[in-house]
Scaffold this active site. Structure first.
Site, PDB file in Angstrom:
ATOM      1  N   HIS A 185      -3.415  -5.551   1.224  1.00  0.00           N
ATOM      2  CA  HIS A 185      -2.668  -6.108   2.451  1.00  0.00           C
ATOM      3  C   HIS A 185      -2.472  -7.333   2.903  1.00  0.00           C
ATOM      4  O   HIS A 185      -3.318  -8.012   3.268  1.00  0.00           O
ATOM      5  CB  HIS A 185      -3.598  -5.262   3.599  1.00  0.00           C
ATOM      6  CG  HIS A 185      -3.157  -3.774   3.556  1.00  0.00           C
ATOM      7  ND1 HIS A 185      -2.262  -3.313   4.094  1.00  0.00           N
ATOM      8  CD2 HIS A 185      -3.952  -2.718   2.805  1.00  0.00           C
ATOM      9  CE1 HIS A 185      -2.303  -1.671   3.893  1.00  0.00           C
ATOM     10  NE2 HIS A 185      -3.328  -1.483   2.939  1.00  0.00           N
ATOM     11  N   GLU A 238      -0.682  -8.663   4.867  1.00  0.00           N
ATOM     12  CA  GLU A 238      -0.385  -8.592   6.381  1.00  0.00           C
ATOM     13  C   GLU A 238      -1.777  -9.128   7.086  1.00  0.00           C
ATOM     14  O   GLU A 238      -1.678  -9.356   8.298  1.00  0.00           O
ATOM     15  CB  GLU A 238       0.561  -7.786   7.091  1.00  0.00           C
ATOM     16  CG  GLU A 238      -0.137  -6.356   6.800  1.00  0.00           C
ATOM     17  CD  GLU A 238      -0.365  -5.609   5.927  1.00  0.00           C
ATOM     18  OE1 GLU A 238      -0.856  -4.416   6.251  1.00  0.00           O
ATOM     19  OE2 GLU A 238      -0.355  -6.200   4.713  1.00  0.00           O
ATOM     20  N   CYS A 296       0.869  -1.382  -0.004  1.00  0.00           N
ATOM     21  CA  CYS A 296       0.064   0.105   0.001  1.00  0.00           C
ATOM     22  C   CYS A 296       0.929   1.261  -0.050  1.00  0.00           C
ATOM     23  O   CYS A 296       1.384   1.477  -1.114  1.00  0.00           O
ATOM     24  CB  CYS A 296      -0.836   0.037   1.177  1.00  0.00           C
ATOM     25  SG  CYS A 296      -2.251   1.080   1.245  1.00  0.00           S
TER      26      CYS A 296
END
Length: 226
Positions: free
Chosen positions: A194, A196, A85
């Site tokens: 994302h 994560e 991002c």
């Protein structure tokens, strides 16, 4: 394997990135934006957020942070670097990746679970996936539209450097539905979604994002074995 996660003023997802690194089986190492020191890490993650408040352009000021000089030098020597991002924006501003990220074409912030197709497994961050695999990870951005001139887009496509592509409706106007790209060597990858946030059952849409961190761990172990 030790994977550094950089914290800039305004980073939001550095803690999540360190958690993802730990769940993948590596040791997370906190790196500070003002320190020109990578602390001997084997890979680096530039996390999401709003570095330096997104002043000037998203990622523009962060690209001049002392730590980024070391990241750029390391990347050019083959150090694996992942930009997520805002981290993707920083990679573009640092000229480690081509193109730019601009405001979403619908002028609204988007936050959703997003389906992606893995277009390339020939990178340090995607080798654990099967080519063409479809994964779901969260997407949250206001300036996530990837743009580049036609010559650059054709080169990325022709060289197999489009790493992730959006499936379904284009969420932000990215040209050719591009969600993530790599450099020529394949050690630097930037993506807008994302991973994560998708590394543990019960937290997010599943564990599809763990594959990126497992990939670089496998690449690092292979390098040690060599």
């Amino acid at each position: 394997m030790r994977i550094g996660v950089v914290t800039f003023p305004g980073s939001l997802d550095d803690g999540d990135a360190r958690r993802a690194v730990r769940l993948a089986g590596a040791e997370p190492v906190a790196l500070w934006h003002a320190d020109a020191d990578l602390r001997g890490v084997d890979a680096v993650v530039l996390p999401g957020g709003f570095s330096y408040g997104d002043y000037l352009r998203c990622g523009a000021i962060a690209s001049f942070a002392p730590v980024m000089g070391e990241v750029v030098d390391g990347a050019r020597r083959g150090l694996p670097v992942l930009g997520i991002c805002n981290g993707f924006q920083v990679l573009c501003e640092s000229h480690l990746l081509p193109g730019a990220l601009v405001r979403n074409d619908h002028q609204k912030f988007v936050c959703k679970d997003q389906r992606l197709r893995v277009e390339s497994t020939a990178t340090a961050w995607t080798s654990a996936f099967a080519a063409g695999a479809e994964i779901t990870v969260p997407l949250k951005n206001g300036e996530g539209g990837f743009v580049a001139d036609d010559e650059t887009l054709d080169r990325l496509e022709g060289e197999g450097r489009v790493v992730f592509r959006y499936l379904g409706a284009n969420p932000n106007g990215s040209l050719r539905g591009i969600a993530g790209i790599a450099n020529e060597r394949g050690n630097v990858v930037g993506l807008m979604p994302h991973p994560e946030h998708a590394v543990e059952e019960g937290y997010g849409p599943g564990t599809d994002g763990l594959g990126l961190f497992a990939s670089v761990l496998g690449a690092g172990l292979a390098a040690v074995g060599a």
